[in-house]
Design a protein around this motif. Structure first.
Motif, PDB file in Angstrom:
ATOM      1  N   GLN A  89       0.836  -1.203   0.000  1.00 55.98           N
ATOM      2  CA  GLN A  89       0.000   0.000   0.000  1.00 55.98           C
ATOM      3  C   GLN A  89       0.872   1.255   0.000  1.00 55.98           C
ATOM      4  N   PHE A  90       1.821   1.341   0.909  1.00 55.79           N
ATOM      5  CA  PHE A  90       2.702   2.502   0.979  1.00 55.79           C
ATOM      6  C   PHE A  90       3.559   2.612  -0.283  1.00 55.79           C
ATOM      7  N   GLY A  91       4.115   1.498  -0.716  1.00 57.01           N
ATOM      8  CA  GLY A  91       4.991   1.499  -1.883  1.00 57.01           C
ATOM      9  C   GLY A  91       4.292   1.928  -3.151  1.00 57.01           C
ATOM     10  N   PHE A  92       3.096   1.406  -3.390  1.00 56.80           N
ATOM     11  CA  PHE A  92       2.334   1.773  -4.588  1.00 56.80           C
ATOM     12  C   PHE A  92       1.940   3.241  -4.536  1.00 56.80           C
ATOM     13  N   PHE A  93       1.500   3.706  -3.357  1.00 55.07           N
ATOM     14  CA  PHE A  93       1.117   5.110  -3.216  1.00 55.07           C
ATOM     15  C   PHE A  93       2.302   6.017  -3.542  1.00 55.07           C
ATOM     16  N   ASP A  94       3.432   5.764  -2.918  1.00 55.38           N
ATOM     17  CA  ASP A  94       4.591   6.632  -3.098  1.00 55.38           C
ATOM     18  C   ASP A  94       5.105   6.589  -4.537  1.00 55.38           C
ATOM     19  N   THR A  95       5.154   5.406  -5.115  1.00 58.26           N
ATOM     20  CA  THR A  95       5.625   5.272  -6.493  1.00 58.26           C
ATOM     21  C   THR A  95       4.700   6.009  -7.454  1.00 58.26           C
ATOM     22  N   ALA A  96       3.393   5.875  -7.272  1.00 57.38           N
ATOM     23  CA  ALA A  96       2.430   6.560  -8.148  1.00 57.38           C
ATOM     24  C   ALA A  96       2.523   8.074  -7.998  1.00 57.38           C
ATOM     25  N   LEU A  97       2.673   8.550  -6.777  1.00 54.95           N
ATOM     26  CA  LEU A  97       2.758   9.994  -6.568  1.00 54.95           C
ATOM     27  C   LEU A  97       4.046  10.550  -7.164  1.00 54.95           C
ATOM     28  N   ARG A  98       5.156   9.856  -6.971  1.00 54.76           N
ATOM     29  CA  ARG A  98       6.430  10.305  -7.560  1.00 54.76           C
ATOM     30  C   ARG A  98       6.354  10.305  -9.084  1.00 54.76           C
ATOM     31  N   TRP A  99       5.747   9.272  -9.637  1.00 53.05           N
ATOM     32  CA  TRP A  99       5.635   9.169 -11.098  1.00 53.05           C
ATOM     33  C   TRP A  99       4.866  10.369 -11.652  1.00 53.05           C
ATOM     34  N   GLN A 100       3.758  10.713 -11.000  1.00 48.11           N
ATOM     35  CA  GLN A 100       2.960  11.857 -11.463  1.00 48.11           C
ATOM     36  C   GLN A 100       3.722  13.169 -11.304  1.00 48.11           C
ATOM     37  N   ARG A 101       4.378  13.334 -10.180  1.00 49.51           N
ATOM     38  CA  ARG A 101       5.059  14.598  -9.907  1.00 49.51           C
ATOM     39  C   ARG A 101       6.278  14.792 -10.812  1.00 49.51           C
ATOM     40  N   GLU A 102       6.899  13.696 -11.239  1.00 52.77           N
ATOM     41  CA  GLU A 102       8.030  13.798 -12.176  1.00 52.77           C
ATOM     42  C   GLU A 102       7.585  14.361 -13.521  1.00 52.77           C
ATOM     43  N   ARG A 103       6.355  14.083 -13.894  1.00 50.67           N
ATOM     44  CA  ARG A 103       5.873  14.438 -15.230  1.00 50.67           C
ATOM     45  C   ARG A 103       5.043  15.715 -15.269  1.00 50.67           C
TER      46      ARG A 103
END
Length: 130
Positions: A89-103
């Protein structure tokens, strides 16, 4: 010219591991705190004499007879499952948020004051949790 450009470095493997490890710690901690209470509740439901005694008497009787081991009876699968569930749960949340913020090239949209990127990442975290 008036455009906001946010630059975030791509996450490293260590960044991702920190998110997954934090979730694992949270899952284990929540089980460590909740399991004794769940055990006492189950004892009170399963044995009518415990229901009449109350939570404190049930705890002291259980702890006196079986010790810490009695409070955590059957907890190993919960420690493992809870740890992994929260880790994903934490890993997917953080990865998804970072992915969006990078772009992103502009500030994130808001719906009723809520950051839509956080909402989308929360959705991904829920999927990761299962």
């Amino acid at each position: 010219q008036g455009r906001l450009r946010v630059v975030i470095k791509p996450p490293t493997m260590a960044d991702n591991l920190i998110s997954f490890a934090a979730g694992m710690v949270y899952g284990i901690t929540s089980t460590a705190v909740g399991q004794p209470l769940d055990t006492i509740k189950t004892r009170m439901q399963a044995r009518p004499e415990n229901a009449r005694m109350g939570i404190v008497s049930t705890f002291t009787g259980l702890f006196g007879k079986e010790g810490v081991r009695g409070l955590y009876r059957g907890a190993v699968p919960l420690f493992i499952g809870g740890g992994f569930m929260r880790s994903f749960q934490f890993g997917f949340f953080d990865t998804a948020l970072r992915w969006q913020r990078e772009r992103q090239t502009e500030p994130p949209a808001r719906v009723m004051g809520i950051d839509t990127q956080v909402l989308a990442a929360g959705f991904c975290g829920g999927i990761g949790r299962g």
